[in-house]
Design a protein around this motif. Structure first.
Motif, PDB file in Angstrom:
ATOM      1  N   PRO A  39       2.445  -3.673   1.768  1.00  0.00           N
ATOM      2  CA  PRO A  39       1.045  -4.026   1.513  1.00  0.00           C
ATOM      3  C   PRO A  39       0.617  -5.224   2.338  1.00  0.00           C
ATOM      4  N   SER A  40      -0.652  -5.237   2.733  1.00  0.00           N
ATOM      5  CA  SER A  40      -1.181  -6.336   3.546  1.00  0.00           C
ATOM      6  C   SER A  40      -1.387  -7.605   2.724  1.00  0.00           C
ATOM      7  N   THR A  41      -1.447  -7.460   1.402  1.00  0.00           N
ATOM      8  CA  THR A  41      -1.603  -8.626   0.527  1.00  0.00           C
ATOM      9  C   THR A  41      -0.319  -9.455   0.497  1.00  0.00           C
ATOM     10  N   SER A  42      -0.431 -10.692   0.055  1.00  0.00           N
ATOM     11  CA  SER A  42       0.717 -11.590   0.007  1.00  0.00           C
ATOM     12  C   SER A  42       1.773 -11.066  -0.970  1.00  0.00           C
ATOM     13  N   ILE A  43       3.022 -11.060  -0.542  1.00  0.00           N
ATOM     14  CA  ILE A  43       4.143 -10.631  -1.379  1.00  0.00           C
ATOM     15  C   ILE A  43       4.915 -11.880  -1.792  1.00  0.00           C
ATOM     16  N   PHE A  44       4.854 -12.209  -3.064  1.00  0.00           N
ATOM     17  CA  PHE A  44       5.489 -13.449  -3.532  1.00  0.00           C
ATOM     18  C   PHE A  44       6.982 -13.246  -3.754  1.00  0.00           C
TER      19      PHE A  44
ATOM     20  N   GLN B 298      14.402  -9.659   8.754  1.00  0.00           N
ATOM     21  CA  GLN B 298      13.072  -9.173   9.122  1.00  0.00           C
ATOM     22  C   GLN B 298      12.149  -9.191   7.910  1.00  0.00           C
ATOM     23  N   LEU B 299      12.674  -8.787   6.778  1.00  0.00           N
ATOM     24  CA  LEU B 299      11.886  -8.750   5.552  1.00  0.00           C
ATOM     25  C   LEU B 299      11.538 -10.155   5.071  1.00  0.00           C
ATOM     26  N   ALA B 300      12.443 -11.088   5.267  1.00  0.00           N
ATOM     27  CA  ALA B 300      12.234 -12.457   4.797  1.00  0.00           C
ATOM     28  C   ALA B 300      10.987 -13.084   5.414  1.00  0.00           C
ATOM     29  N   ALA B 301      10.646 -12.664   6.622  1.00  0.00           N
ATOM     30  CA  ALA B 301       9.470 -13.215   7.300  1.00  0.00           C
ATOM     31  C   ALA B 301       8.165 -12.702   6.695  1.00  0.00           C
ATOM     32  N   ARG B 302       8.251 -11.668   5.855  1.00  0.00           N
ATOM     33  CA  ARG B 302       7.054 -11.051   5.292  1.00  0.00           C
ATOM     34  C   ARG B 302       6.803 -11.415   3.830  1.00  0.00           C
TER      35      ARG B 302
ATOM     36  N   GLU C 273      13.258 -11.752 -13.517  1.00  0.00           N
ATOM     37  CA  GLU C 273      11.889 -11.822 -13.036  1.00  0.00           C
ATOM     38  C   GLU C 273      11.395 -10.448 -12.592  1.00  0.00           C
ATOM     39  N   ARG C 274      10.085 -10.237 -12.657  1.00  0.00           N
ATOM     40  CA  ARG C 274       9.476  -9.020 -12.135  1.00  0.00           C
ATOM     41  C   ARG C 274       9.174  -9.222 -10.650  1.00  0.00           C
ATOM     42  N   PHE C 275       9.166  -8.127  -9.905  1.00  0.00           N
ATOM     43  CA  PHE C 275       9.017  -8.206  -8.461  1.00  0.00           C
ATOM     44  C   PHE C 275       7.720  -7.543  -7.998  1.00  0.00           C
ATOM     45  N   ASP C 276       7.155  -8.101  -6.937  1.00  0.00           N
ATOM     46  CA  ASP C 276       5.998  -7.492  -6.287  1.00  0.00           C
ATOM     47  C   ASP C 276       6.438  -6.339  -5.395  1.00  0.00           C
ATOM     48  N   LEU C 277       7.690  -6.398  -4.923  1.00  0.00           N
ATOM     49  CA  LEU C 277       8.214  -5.395  -4.000  1.00  0.00           C
ATOM     50  C   LEU C 277       9.712  -5.248  -4.201  1.00  0.00           C
ATOM     51  N   ILE C 278      10.173  -3.994  -4.251  1.00  0.00           N
ATOM     52  CA  ILE C 278      11.607  -3.696  -4.263  1.00  0.00           C
ATOM     53  C   ILE C 278      11.902  -2.744  -3.114  1.00  0.00           C
TER      54      ILE C 278
ATOM     55  N   ASN D 167       1.255  -2.782 -10.537  1.00  0.00           N
ATOM     56  CA  ASN D 167       0.780  -2.582  -9.166  1.00  0.00           C
ATOM     57  C   ASN D 167       1.806  -2.993  -8.112  1.00  0.00           C
ATOM     58  N   GLY D 168       3.041  -3.327  -8.535  1.00  0.00           N
ATOM     59  CA  GLY D 168       4.088  -3.642  -7.577  1.00  0.00           C
ATOM     60  C   GLY D 168       4.549  -2.399  -6.838  1.00  0.00           C
ATOM     61  N   TYR D 169       5.258  -2.604  -5.728  1.00  0.00           N
ATOM     62  CA  TYR D 169       5.643  -1.499  -4.849  1.00  0.00           C
ATOM     63  C   TYR D 169       7.160  -1.321  -4.792  1.00  0.00           C
ATOM     64  N   LEU D 170       7.582  -0.058  -4.689  1.00  0.00           N
ATOM     65  CA  LEU D 170       8.972   0.293  -4.421  1.00  0.00           C
ATOM     66  C   LEU D 170       9.010   1.091  -3.129  1.00  0.00           C
ATOM     67  N   LEU D 171       9.832   0.652  -2.189  1.00  0.00           N
ATOM     68  CA  LEU D 171       9.979   1.361  -0.921  1.00  0.00           C
ATOM     69  C   LEU D 171      11.418   1.837  -0.805  1.00  0.00           C
ATOM     70  N   THR D 172      11.588   3.134  -0.536  1.00  0.00           N
ATOM     71  CA  THR D 172      12.930   3.684  -0.418  1.00  0.00           C
ATOM     72  C   THR D 172      12.979   4.671   0.739  1.00  0.00           C
ATOM     73  N   SER D 173      14.001   4.544   1.567  1.00  0.00           N
ATOM     74  CA  SER D 173      14.179   5.426   2.717  1.00  0.00           C
ATOM     75  C   SER D 173      15.566   6.034   2.634  1.00  0.00           C
ATOM     76  N   ASN D 174      15.630   7.362   2.728  1.00  0.00           N
ATOM     77  CA  ASN D 174      16.905   8.053   2.520  1.00  0.00           C
ATOM     78  C   ASN D 174      17.048   9.226   3.478  1.00  0.00           C
ATOM     79  N   ASP D 175      18.299   9.563   3.746  1.00  0.00           N
ATOM     80  CA  ASP D 175      18.603  10.661   4.643  1.00  0.00           C
ATOM     81  C   ASP D 175      18.102  11.976   4.061  1.00  0.00           C
ATOM     82  N   TYR D 176      17.666  12.862   4.943  1.00  0.00           N
ATOM     83  CA  TYR D 176      17.031  14.111   4.521  1.00  0.00           C
ATOM     84  C   TYR D 176      17.972  15.318   4.601  1.00  0.00           C
ATOM     85  N   ARG D 177      19.251  15.071   4.919  1.00  0.00           N
ATOM     86  CA  ARG D 177      20.130  16.220   5.153  1.00  0.00           C
ATOM     87  C   ARG D 177      20.457  16.983   3.881  1.00  0.00           C
ATOM     88  N   VAL D 178      20.491  16.304   2.759  1.00  0.00           N
ATOM     89  CA  VAL D 178      20.673  16.993   1.481  1.00  0.00           C
ATOM     90  C   VAL D 178      19.292  17.150   0.863  1.00  0.00           C
ATOM     91  N   LYS D 179      18.805  18.384   0.778  1.00  0.00           N
ATOM     92  CA  LYS D 179      17.436  18.602   0.341  1.00  0.00           C
ATOM     93  C   LYS D 179      17.355  19.206  -1.051  1.00  0.00           C
TER      94      LYS D 179
END
Length: 253
Positions: free
Chosen positions: A49-54, A69-73, A117-122, A151-163
């Motif tokens: 999200p473009s909004t501030s992530i605390f 890389q994430l720490a800078a955001r 604590e609750r998170f703005d982003l996981i 309204n917090g966000y969860l981002l997950t990226s995973n391999d697609y080979r097992v469908k």
């Protein structure tokens, strides 16, 4: 100690031993510095999200290649991994890059309680292959959803080979290796609403947002697709995600 709790304790110890062994054998065993993995990181950062992530949480930080890389955001970042060896290298990387807003912790998503604590982003990528079975996957999905602020966000990226999907396989409850489709479907059964999807022939990235209430109208997610010709080719790392997952999960039978 109950038998189920004892079993999870030994499962956790086995995973810690397995990943410590992998990191002893090689630095960056998953080729996170490769062009393909770095391209994935760029796409993930663009989804934020473009909004501030605390307050953010990165699960499965490994040696901290994405962590810096994430720490800078974000303002504050908790980065977690099950392997003490990986965390030692992540700490060295964070010191080198002067990431003073990062706190590193040893953590097993199947065994340990998330920070209070609750998170703005996981960020939870490439680790849900190892949870063991569908029941635990559902428990972890609920745990992740509950750890987010409204309204917090969860981002997950995973391999697609097992469908395999729970909607397409009667025997899914017995499956012990999950791919992006099954992981995304299970997360969608929580209070998380799918916002955006990035699909490639090799992996799938999902961005979820925690809904304020169950009465909110469902909005179809934005879907972005890339062809094989549009992205760097994956490099085969020293270890394969699903081979390791099959070994780790198969030990639990």
């Amino acid at each position: 100690m109950e038998i189920k709790q004892l079993q999870r304790y030994f499962n956790s110890a086995w995973l810690k031993f397995s990943f410590d062994t992998l990191f002893r054998l090689a630095r960056d065993p998953w080729q996170y510095v490769s062009a393909y993995e770095q391209w994935k990181y760029e796409q993930e950062l663009q989804l934020l999200p473009s909004t501030s992530i605390f307050q953010a949480l990165e699960l499965g930080c490994a040696e901290g290649i994405f962590t810096v890389q994430l720490a800078a955001r974000v303002q504050k970042l908790v980065a977690a991994d099950i392997s003490p060896i990986a965390l030692m290298r992540a700490n060295q990387r964070c010191v080198l890059h002067q990431c003073e807003n990062v706190k590193l912790i040893q953590f097993d998503i199947t065994q340990d309680e998330l920070p209070s604590e609750r998170f703005d982003l996981i960020i939870c990528s490439e680790i849900l292959y190892y949870v063991g079975n569908q029941t635990i996957l559902q428990e972890v999905a609920q745990k992740l959803a509950q750890a987010l602020k409204p309204n917090g966000y969860l981002l997950t990226s995973n391999d697609y080979r097992v469908k395999t999907s729970p909607h397409k396989s009667e025997n899914f409850s017995n499956s012990r290796v999950f791919g992006a489709e099954a992981i995304g479907a299970t997360l969608s059964q929580t209070k998380l609403q799918l916002v955006k999807v990035i699909r490639t022939p090799f992996h799938c990235t999902h961005l979820f947002q925690r809904s304020l209430s169950s009465s909110e109208s469902v909005v179809l997610p934005e879907i972005v697709s890339f062809s094989q010709a549009e992205i760097p080719q994956p490099q085969k790392g020293l270890f394969d995600w699903f081979s390791i997952a099959a070994i780790a999960n198969g030990w639990r039978r």
